[in-house]
Motif scaffolding. Structure first.
Motif, short mmCIF file in Angstrom:
data_model
loop_
_atom_site.label_atom_id
_atom_site.label_comp_id
_atom_site.label_asym_id
_atom_site.label_seq_id
_atom_site.Cartn_x
_atom_site.Cartn_y
_atom_site.Cartn_z
N ARG A 21 -0.80 3.01 10.20
CA ARG A 21 -1.29 3.48 8.91
C ARG A 21 -1.51 5.00 8.91
NH1 ARG A 21 -6.02 0.01 6.39
NH2 ARG A 21 -6.84 0.36 8.46
N SER A 52 -1.85 2.77 -3.96
CA SER A 52 -1.76 1.50 -4.69
C SER A 52 -3.08 0.76 -4.59
CB SER A 52 -0.62 0.64 -4.16
OG SER A 52 -0.86 0.29 -2.81
N ARG A 65 -10.45 -4.55 6.33
CA ARG A 65 -9.51 -3.56 6.82
C ARG A 65 -8.58 -4.17 7.86
NH1 ARG A 65 -11.87 1.56 5.87
NH2 ARG A 65 -12.07 1.56 3.64
N TYR A 124 1.56 -2.41 7.89
CA TYR A 124 0.80 -1.70 8.92
C TYR A 124 0.76 -2.49 10.23
CZ TYR A 124 -1.58 0.26 4.72
OH TYR A 124 -1.90 0.82 3.50
N SER A 184 -11.77 6.36 -0.27
CA SER A 184 -12.69 5.67 0.65
C SER A 184 -11.99 4.50 1.33
CB SER A 184 -13.95 5.20 -0.08
OG SER A 184 -13.64 4.11 -0.93
N ARG A 226 -13.59 4.87 -6.19
CA ARG A 226 -14.41 4.09 -7.12
C ARG A 226 -15.89 4.39 -6.92
NH1 ARG A 226 -12.17 -1.74 -5.76
NH2 ARG A 226 -12.07 -0.73 -3.73
N GLY A 253 -8.64 2.77 3.61
CA GLY A 253 -8.05 3.09 4.91
C GLY A 253 -6.97 4.15 4.81
N LEU A 254 -5.99 3.93 3.94
CA LEU A 254 -4.86 4.86 3.82
C LEU A 254 -5.29 6.16 3.16
CD1 LEU A 254 -1.76 5.17 4.18
CD2 LEU A 254 -1.52 4.27 1.85
N1 LIG Z 1 1.49 -1.74 3.98
C1 LIG Z 1 0.51 -2.57 4.33
O1 LIG Z 1 0.51 -3.18 5.43
C2 LIG Z 1 -0.65 -2.77 3.41
C3 LIG Z 1 -1.71 -3.58 3.85
C4 LIG Z 1 -2.78 -3.76 2.99
C5 LIG Z 1 -2.77 -3.16 1.75
N2 LIG Z 1 -1.73 -2.38 1.37
C6 LIG Z 1 -1.68 -1.72 0.04
O2 LIG Z 1 -1.88 -0.34 0.27
C7 LIG Z 1 -3.10 0.09 -0.38
C8 LIG Z 1 -3.84 1.02 0.55
O3 LIG Z 1 -4.08 0.32 1.75
P1 LIG Z 1 -5.42 0.54 2.55
O4 LIG Z 1 -5.11 0.21 3.93
O5 LIG Z 1 -6.01 1.85 2.24
O6 LIG Z 1 -6.34 -0.61 1.90
P2 LIG Z 1 -7.95 -0.67 1.94
O7 LIG Z 1 -8.49 0.08 3.09
O8 LIG Z 1 -8.32 -2.11 1.82
O9 LIG Z 1 -8.38 0.06 0.62
C9 LIG Z 1 -8.11 -0.48 -0.67
C10 LIG Z 1 -7.69 0.68 -1.54
O10 LIG Z 1 -7.43 0.22 -2.86
C11 LIG Z 1 -8.09 1.11 -3.74
N3 LIG Z 1 -8.46 0.43 -4.98
C12 LIG Z 1 -8.79 -0.86 -5.12
N4 LIG Z 1 -9.15 -1.09 -6.39
C13 LIG Z 1 -9.05 0.07 -7.05
C14 LIG Z 1 -9.28 0.46 -8.38
N5 LIG Z 1 -9.74 -0.39 -9.30
N6 LIG Z 1 -9.08 1.76 -8.72
C15 LIG Z 1 -8.64 2.64 -7.81
N7 LIG Z 1 -8.39 2.33 -6.52
C16 LIG Z 1 -8.61 1.05 -6.15
C17 LIG Z 1 -9.33 1.52 -3.00
O11 LIG Z 1 -9.87 2.70 -3.57
P3 LIG Z 1 -11.39 3.20 -3.31
O12 LIG Z 1 -11.34 4.08 -2.09
O13 LIG Z 1 -11.70 3.92 -4.53
O14 LIG Z 1 -12.23 1.97 -3.09
C18 LIG Z 1 -8.77 1.74 -1.60
O15 LIG Z 1 -8.14 2.98 -1.48
C19 LIG Z 1 -3.87 -1.19 -0.71
O16 LIG Z 1 -4.66 -1.02 -1.87
C20 LIG Z 1 -2.74 -2.17 -0.94
O17 LIG Z 1 -2.21 -2.03 -2.25
C21 LIG Z 1 -0.68 -2.16 2.18
#
Ligand SMILES: NC(=O)c1ccc[n+]([C@@H]2O[C@H](COP(=O)([O-])OP(=O)(O)OC[C@H]3O[C@@H](n4cnc5c(N)ncnc54)[C@H](OP(=O)(O)O)[C@@H]3O)[C@@H](O)[C@H]2O)c1
Length: 280
Positions: free
Chosen positions: A160, A62, A280, A130, A8, A30, A10-11
């Motif tokens: 992303r 992650s 996000r 991103y 659920s 979650r 972003g990635l």
């Molecule tokens: N490269 C970059 O610029 C960048 C920027 C921001 C973050 N990140 C990292 O990349 C990850 C994915 O980025 P995103 O853009 O998808 O972030 P996002 O949209 O804020 O989503 C956060 C992600 O973390 C997961 N998460 C948080 N707590 C968790 C838990 N207790 N158990 C399992 N999953 C959990 C969430 O899972 P659910 O879907 O289950 O809620 C969701 O997939 C982030 O969590 C962070 O570690 C990278």
């Protein structure tokens, strides 16, 4: 069977879109969103044995956002449960190697090391920052100024959606990528002046101290203040400019990466229109 965690987010949500219509892929989150997803909460290890049952490959998004001990405990729970459940291969979304100066690098490197010590097969996707993150860090203010303290530094930002596409491709054919570490950074580094021009703004960077005070004043959690300011200083001091040539991202995509500047401008517009969920 492939399980995509964080479906659920972003990635993970973008990666899940590539799985549509495939009977050999299940989603986990979650909240249980989207409909039919298995409940996967790394903060609740009891949720993981059922969630990982029958899974051969785990695309482990992650779970950042927290102090290091919080994040490493989540990732330990996920990898430990994968080992117990008979998962064969973990594909982990990490942080690019040039990000070692970032405040959140430690938890990623710890997780990579944990995987190397595991009997599981693994692939590490070292994601660059991103382009959408720049729309948060370096959004134009109401006076049409981009004030992020990026100095003359530039960021090799990545869309992303490109990272999600690569993650799905690798996880769908994991044996071809076993033991590999891919550096997934952009090819065209973007500086504050580039960003401002793309959204018809001017670039007027504040100091790091001013930025720190501004972030703290928003009521951000304590760990978020160094996270955001630390990202700016790493960019400003030239650590995240990327190699300036095609690399693993283009190879794994099999095409040119999406233009990061366009992604930034689009994300700024979406945020201004209120079309982006908070965080996000
Ligand atoms: N490269 C970059 O610029 C960048 C920027 C921001 C973050 N990140 C990292 O990349 C990850 C994915 O980025 P995103 O853009 O998808 O972030 P996002 O949209 O804020 O989503 C956060 C992600 O973390 C997961 N998460 C948080 N707590 C968790 C838990 N207790 N158990 C399992 N999953 C959990 C969430 O899972 P659910 O879907 O289950 O809620 C969701 O997939 C982030 O969590 C962070 O570690 C990278």
């Amino acid at each position: 069977m492939l399980l995509i965690t964080g479906a659920s987010g972003g990635l993970g949500g973008l990666a899940a879109q590539h799985a549509r219509g495939r009977g050999d892929v299940v989603l986990g989150s979650r909240s249980g969103d989207p409909a039919g997803a298995r409940r996967v909460d790394f903060d609740d290890p009891a949720s993981l044995p059922d969630a990982f049952a029958g899974v051969d490959t785990l695309l482990m998004i992650s779970a950042g956002y927290g102090e290091d001990d919080t994040v490493t405990a989540r990732h330990e729970a996920a990898i430990g449960a994968a080992e117990q459940a008979g998962v064969r291969h973990v594909v982990y979304t990490s942080l690019s190697g040039d990000g070692d100066h970032l405040p959140y690098a430690l938890a990623h490197r710890w997780t990579e090391r944990r995987l190397r010590r595991s009997p599981l097969a693994w692939t590490v996707l070292r994601n660059g920052l991103y382009a959408e993150l720049l729309a948060v860090l370096a959004a134009p203010d109401s006076d049409g100024r981009v004030t992020a303290p990026l100095g003359d530094g530039r960021l090799a930002a990545v869309a992303r959606a490109d990272l999600a596409e690569v993650a799905f491709r690798v996880a769908a054919d994991p044996s071809a990528h076993a033991g590999r570490v891919y550096e997934l950074v952009g090819e065209v580094p973007l500086g504050g002046a580039d960003l401002a021009a793309a959204v018809s703004a001017t670039y007027a960077p504040v100091t790091l101290a001013q930025a720190r005070a501004a972030v703290a004043a928003t009521g951000a959690a304590p760990f978020q203040v160094p996270m955001l300011v630390g990202t700016c200083t790493a960019i400003a001091h030239g650590f995240l400019e990327g190699p300036g040539r095609p690399g693993d991202l283009r190879t794994l995509l099999g095409r040119e990466p999406r233009p990061a500047l366009d992604v930034y401008a689009h994300a700024v517009g979406a945020r201004a229109a209120g079309a982006v969920r908070p965080g996000r």
